[in-house]
Scaffold this motif. Sequence first.
Motif, PDB file in Angstrom:
ATOM      1  N   TRP A 165       0.838  -1.204   0.000  1.00 17.62           N
ATOM      2  CA  TRP A 165       0.000   0.000   0.000  1.00 17.62           C
ATOM      3  C   TRP A 165       0.873   1.253   0.000  1.00 17.62           C
ATOM      4  O   TRP A 165       0.613   2.204  -0.740  1.00 17.62           O
ATOM      5  CB  TRP A 165      -0.928  -0.014   1.212  1.00 17.62           C
ATOM      6  N   PHE A 166       1.934   1.261   0.806  1.00 21.16           N
ATOM      7  CA  PHE A 166       2.846   2.412   0.842  1.00 21.16           C
ATOM      8  C   PHE A 166       3.549   2.587  -0.495  1.00 21.16           C
ATOM      9  O   PHE A 166       3.806   3.724  -0.908  1.00 21.16           O
ATOM     10  CB  PHE A 166       3.865   2.250   1.964  1.00 21.16           C
ATOM     11  N   ILE A 167       3.894   1.495  -1.161  1.00 25.21           N
ATOM     12  CA  ILE A 167       4.532   1.608  -2.481  1.00 25.21           C
ATOM     13  C   ILE A 167       3.587   2.286  -3.465  1.00 25.21           C
ATOM     14  O   ILE A 167       3.967   3.218  -4.178  1.00 25.21           O
ATOM     15  CB  ILE A 167       4.981   0.222  -2.998  1.00 25.21           C
ATOM     16  N   VAL A 168       2.339   1.835  -3.490  1.00 20.96           N
ATOM     17  CA  VAL A 168       1.344   2.434  -4.395  1.00 20.96           C
ATOM     18  C   VAL A 168       1.158   3.914  -4.066  1.00 20.96           C
ATOM     19  O   VAL A 168       1.182   4.779  -4.953  1.00 20.96           O
ATOM     20  CB  VAL A 168       0.003   1.671  -4.311  1.00 20.96           C
ATOM     21  N   MET A 169       0.980   4.228  -2.778  1.00 17.75           N
ATOM     22  CA  MET A 169       0.785   5.620  -2.381  1.00 17.75           C
ATOM     23  C   MET A 169       2.024   6.458  -2.679  1.00 17.75           C
ATOM     24  O   MET A 169       1.923   7.627  -3.088  1.00 17.75           O
ATOM     25  CB  MET A 169       0.421   5.719  -0.893  1.00 17.75           C
TER      26      MET A 169
END
Length: 188
Positions: A165-169
């Motif tokens: 999720w942090f990678i996408v964000m």
Amino acid sequence: MAANDVDFEITGIPAKLGWQLQLLVGLVTLGLGIVLSFHPTTSLNVLAVIIGILLIVGGIFHVIRVLDPDEAHRAWAGVVAVVEIVLGVVFIRHLHLTRAVIGLLVGLAWIVQGVVALMAGILGAPRGSRAWPIFFGVVSVIAGAVVVSVPASSINVLAMVLGIWFIVMGVLEVLGGLFLRHDLKKLG
């Protein structure tokens, strides 16, 4: 004068730094996501040590309170100090236990959240939609039950999901910063 105010807001220092700050936040989020995704156990160990240190520091704070003759609840502060220091040392020394406790707390929070959502959906207003709170409540209770049943394994999976999720964000933040820079160049 109004045109200058608008021009200052668009090209002023905050606007010029805005894209850079957004890019920086995106890169930090992306880096954190990569670390969490590819090294979830190590990341959780670091979190466990930080929690242990915070507990020890809190315990020391309570020891200082115990030494104050004007403290109204010195005995309770002493008990809290001992418990916090012991838990802090245990959490630092036994990282697997700390990861399991973190997983257990996340699972319990999801179960409570799910029960509250179910109650809101079941007892909700007759004209409002009840389907979404009931669905969310059921999913939350099931997810919480799974995490509570195997907290040590589940917390690693949760860390990986959070990392993704942090990678996408992070990628979205970086792109947003670059688009903002492009738009500012058009205006300037």
